[in-house]
Design an enzyme around this catalytic site. Structure first.
Site, mmCIF file in Angstrom:
data_model
loop_
_atom_site.group_PDB
_atom_site.id
_atom_site.type_symbol
_atom_site.label_atom_id
_atom_site.label_comp_id
_atom_site.label_asym_id
_atom_site.label_seq_id
_atom_site.Cartn_x
_atom_site.Cartn_y
_atom_site.Cartn_z
ATOM 1 N N LYS A 1 54.647 43.555 42.650
ATOM 2 C CA LYS A 1 54.054 42.542 43.538
ATOM 3 C C LYS A 1 55.009 42.215 44.696
ATOM 4 O O LYS A 1 54.574 42.086 45.842
ATOM 5 C CB LYS A 1 53.712 41.285 42.739
ATOM 6 C CG LYS A 1 52.752 40.374 43.455
ATOM 7 C CD LYS A 1 51.961 39.523 42.512
ATOM 8 C CE LYS A 1 50.934 38.702 43.245
ATOM 9 N NZ LYS A 1 50.059 37.959 42.357
ATOM 10 N N LYS B 1 36.389 36.682 46.704
ATOM 11 C CA LYS B 1 37.206 37.613 47.493
ATOM 12 C C LYS B 1 36.334 38.787 47.924
ATOM 13 O O LYS B 1 35.290 39.040 47.328
ATOM 14 C CB LYS B 1 38.374 38.121 46.646
ATOM 15 C CG LYS B 1 39.484 37.102 46.488
ATOM 16 C CD LYS B 1 40.776 37.784 46.092
ATOM 17 C CE LYS B 1 41.945 36.841 46.222
ATOM 18 N NZ LYS B 1 43.220 37.477 45.968
ATOM 19 N N GLU C 1 37.786 45.662 36.945
ATOM 20 C CA GLU C 1 38.237 45.934 38.320
ATOM 21 C C GLU C 1 39.763 46.090 38.365
ATOM 22 O O GLU C 1 40.299 46.920 39.090
ATOM 23 C CB GLU C 1 37.773 44.796 39.241
ATOM 24 C CG GLU C 1 37.797 45.145 40.708
ATOM 25 C CD GLU C 1 39.031 44.632 41.422
ATOM 26 O OE1 GLU C 1 39.130 44.827 42.621
ATOM 27 O OE2 GLU C 1 39.919 44.034 40.759
ATOM 28 N N HIS C 2 40.454 45.292 37.541
ATOM 29 C CA HIS C 2 41.920 45.366 37.444
ATOM 30 C C HIS C 2 42.330 46.753 36.946
ATOM 31 O O HIS C 2 43.285 47.355 37.459
ATOM 32 C CB HIS C 2 42.409 44.265 36.502
ATOM 33 C CG HIS C 2 43.896 44.055 36.519
ATOM 34 N ND1 HIS C 2 44.756 44.808 35.754
ATOM 35 C CD2 HIS C 2 44.671 43.190 37.213
ATOM 36 C CE1 HIS C 2 45.998 44.401 35.983
ATOM 37 N NE2 HIS C 2 45.979 43.432 36.862
ATOM 38 N N ASP D 1 52.734 33.242 40.072
ATOM 39 C CA ASP D 1 52.020 33.592 38.836
ATOM 40 C C ASP D 1 52.898 34.351 37.841
ATOM 41 O O ASP D 1 52.401 35.163 37.078
ATOM 42 C CB ASP D 1 50.753 34.402 39.170
ATOM 43 C CG ASP D 1 51.056 35.755 39.802
ATOM 44 O OD1 ASP D 1 52.178 35.934 40.309
ATOM 45 O OD2 ASP D 1 50.181 36.633 39.753
ATOM 46 N N THR E 1 38.528 42.191 34.537
ATOM 47 C CA THR E 1 39.315 43.084 33.683
ATOM 48 C C THR E 1 39.046 44.541 34.047
ATOM 49 O O THR E 1 39.974 45.349 34.174
ATOM 50 C CB THR E 1 38.981 42.817 32.190
ATOM 51 O OG1 THR E 1 39.145 41.421 31.945
ATOM 52 C CG2 THR E 1 39.867 43.601 31.252
ATOM 53 N N SER F 1 55.502 44.468 36.776
ATOM 54 C CA SER F 1 54.447 43.892 37.630
ATOM 55 C C SER F 1 55.048 42.953 38.672
ATOM 56 O O SER F 1 54.561 42.871 39.800
ATOM 57 C CB SER F 1 53.425 43.115 36.796
ATOM 58 O OG SER F 1 52.908 43.937 35.803
ATOM 59 N N GLU G 1 50.381 29.522 37.133
ATOM 60 C CA GLU G 1 49.045 29.705 37.718
ATOM 61 C C GLU G 1 48.005 29.645 36.606
ATOM 62 O O GLU G 1 48.121 30.353 35.601
ATOM 63 C CB GLU G 1 48.943 31.057 38.435
ATOM 64 C CG GLU G 1 47.571 31.194 39.119
ATOM 65 C CD GLU G 1 47.321 32.579 39.700
ATOM 66 O OE1 GLU G 1 47.350 32.713 40.923
ATOM 67 O OE2 GLU G 1 47.090 33.524 38.914
HETATM 68 P P1 0O2 Z 1 47.842 40.243 37.107
HETATM 69 O O1 0O2 Z 1 48.175 41.537 36.426
HETATM 70 O O2 0O2 Z 1 46.526 39.671 36.653
HETATM 71 O O3 0O2 Z 1 48.948 39.259 37.059
HETATM 72 P P2 0O2 Z 1 47.456 33.745 47.446
HETATM 73 O O4 0O2 Z 1 46.598 34.786 48.121
HETATM 74 O O5 0O2 Z 1 48.765 34.255 46.924
HETATM 75 O O6 0O2 Z 1 47.597 32.481 48.243
HETATM 76 P P3 0O2 Z 1 45.943 34.019 44.995
HETATM 77 O O7 0O2 Z 1 44.675 34.716 45.438
HETATM 78 O O8 0O2 Z 1 45.778 33.023 43.889
HETATM 79 O O9 0O2 Z 1 46.637 33.247 46.176
HETATM 80 O O10 0O2 Z 1 47.011 35.086 44.586
HETATM 81 P P4 0O2 Z 1 46.855 36.585 44.311
HETATM 82 O O11 0O2 Z 1 48.274 37.016 44.189
HETATM 83 O O12 0O2 Z 1 45.980 37.277 45.295
HETATM 84 O O13 0O2 Z 1 46.120 36.687 42.928
HETATM 85 C C1 0O2 Z 1 46.657 36.101 41.785
HETATM 86 C C2 0O2 Z 1 46.003 36.724 40.575
HETATM 87 O O14 0O2 Z 1 44.561 36.521 40.657
HETATM 88 C C3 0O2 Z 1 46.145 38.230 40.443
HETATM 89 O O15 0O2 Z 1 47.361 38.563 39.859
HETATM 90 C C4 0O2 Z 1 44.948 38.546 39.545
HETATM 91 O O16 0O2 Z 1 45.191 38.145 38.203
HETATM 92 C C5 0O2 Z 1 43.880 37.644 40.123
HETATM 93 N N1 0O2 Z 1 43.162 38.309 41.212
HETATM 94 C C6 0O2 Z 1 43.166 37.969 42.514
HETATM 95 N N2 0O2 Z 1 42.378 38.777 43.226
HETATM 96 C C7 0O2 Z 1 41.841 39.664 42.359
HETATM 97 C C8 0O2 Z 1 40.915 40.756 42.500
HETATM 98 O O17 0O2 Z 1 40.409 41.091 43.586
HETATM 99 N N3 0O2 Z 1 40.603 41.441 41.355
HETATM 100 C C9 0O2 Z 1 41.131 41.110 40.135
HETATM 101 N N4 0O2 Z 1 40.766 41.837 39.063
HETATM 102 N N5 0O2 Z 1 42.002 40.076 39.982
HETATM 103 C C10 0O2 Z 1 42.351 39.373 41.079
HETATM 104 P P5 0O2 Z 1 47.920 40.045 39.965
HETATM 105 O O18 0O2 Z 1 49.383 39.957 40.152
HETATM 106 O O19 0O2 Z 1 47.180 40.825 41.006
HETATM 107 O O20 0O2 Z 1 47.585 40.711 38.614
#
Ligand code: 0O2
Length: 214
Positions: A63, A122, A164-165, A82, A162, A59, A149
């Protein structure tokens, strides 16, 4: 094809990850104490549960790739906030703000960034409160600041995120338009549901207070 670290960079990453684990464990101890204190003495039920994870190397690589960066341990450390993550699940949105306030006042926890995706969801419909914090970890005669984070959400927001992920993973980030529209609509409905459930909770609390119960 899956994006991966080269063998050399993977070894570098492996050497980095224990420090994130120690930082996360330090934070989890602090959060665990807050959870116990709130359950026993203060605001009963403000936290349902807390979990934590260290991001998997695949992951991390994915990313970095999405950010247009080389897949190196140095870039992971420099650009990803994160790698270590804690998630707090609460019954109601008001509990989220209450807990963010507690985290802000924790000694030894330095707040780097806060994002309120509840008041400003978002585009996907994602709702959650994010805090990026730094925790000093002392080891082998030196101290290192570890970035973690923290995501705080309600059970309903977590249910949505969960699912949507999973959809995101299934469609490799490119969810078909009709499905993403449906998810965004459901996210709004969930927010409304959270609000209506909270109103019922408030009414029950008022009745209980009138009867002299907790
Ligand atoms: P995983 O597998 O959960 O680790 P930034 O935009 O970087 O200034 P932000 O928004 O905090 O700040 O960072 P980012 O990288 O967009 O999102 C961080 C984490 O928030 C994601 O980690 C997700 O866990 C969650 N997240 C953010 N946006 C969404 C979304 O639209 N849908 C879902 N389901 N989760 C979200 P990862 O690495 O994506 O995934």
């Amino acid at each position: 094809m899956a994006i991966r670290f080269s063998n050399e960079e993977f070894e570098r990453l492996k050497a980095l990850l224990p420090v994130y684990d120690w930082g996360l464990r330090t934070l989890m101890t602090k959060l665990g104490i807050i959870h116990e204190d709130l359950s026993n003495f203060q605001k009963k039920g403000a936290i349902d549960f807390i979990h934590s994870r260290i991001k998997a190397p695949e992951s991390i690589a994915q990313k970095l790739h999405e950010m247009g960066l080389d897949i190196t341990a140095e870039n992971a450390k420099k650009h990803l906030k994160d790698i270590a993550g804690a998630r707090i699940i609460c019954p109601f949105a008001t509990d989220i703000y209450f807990l963010a306030g507690i985290i802000r006042s924790m000694p030894g926890v330095n707040i780097l960034k806060e994002k309120d995706y509840i008041s400003s969801p978002k585009r996907s419909g994602y709702r959650s409160y994010h805090l990026v914090v730094q925790i000093p970890v002392f080891f082998s005669g030196k101290t290192e600041d570890v970035t973690v984070e923290i995501q705080i959400r309600t059970e309903a927001m977590n249910f949505w995120a969960t699912l949507e992920h999973k959809a995101r993973y299934k469609y490799r980030g490119d969810i078909p338009q009709n499905l993403s529209d449906e998810l965004a609509t459901i996210a709004d409905k969930i927010a409304e549901l959270d609000h209506r459930m909270f109103t019922i909770h408030e009414i029950i609390s008022m009745i209980n207070e009138g009867n002299g119960h907790d």
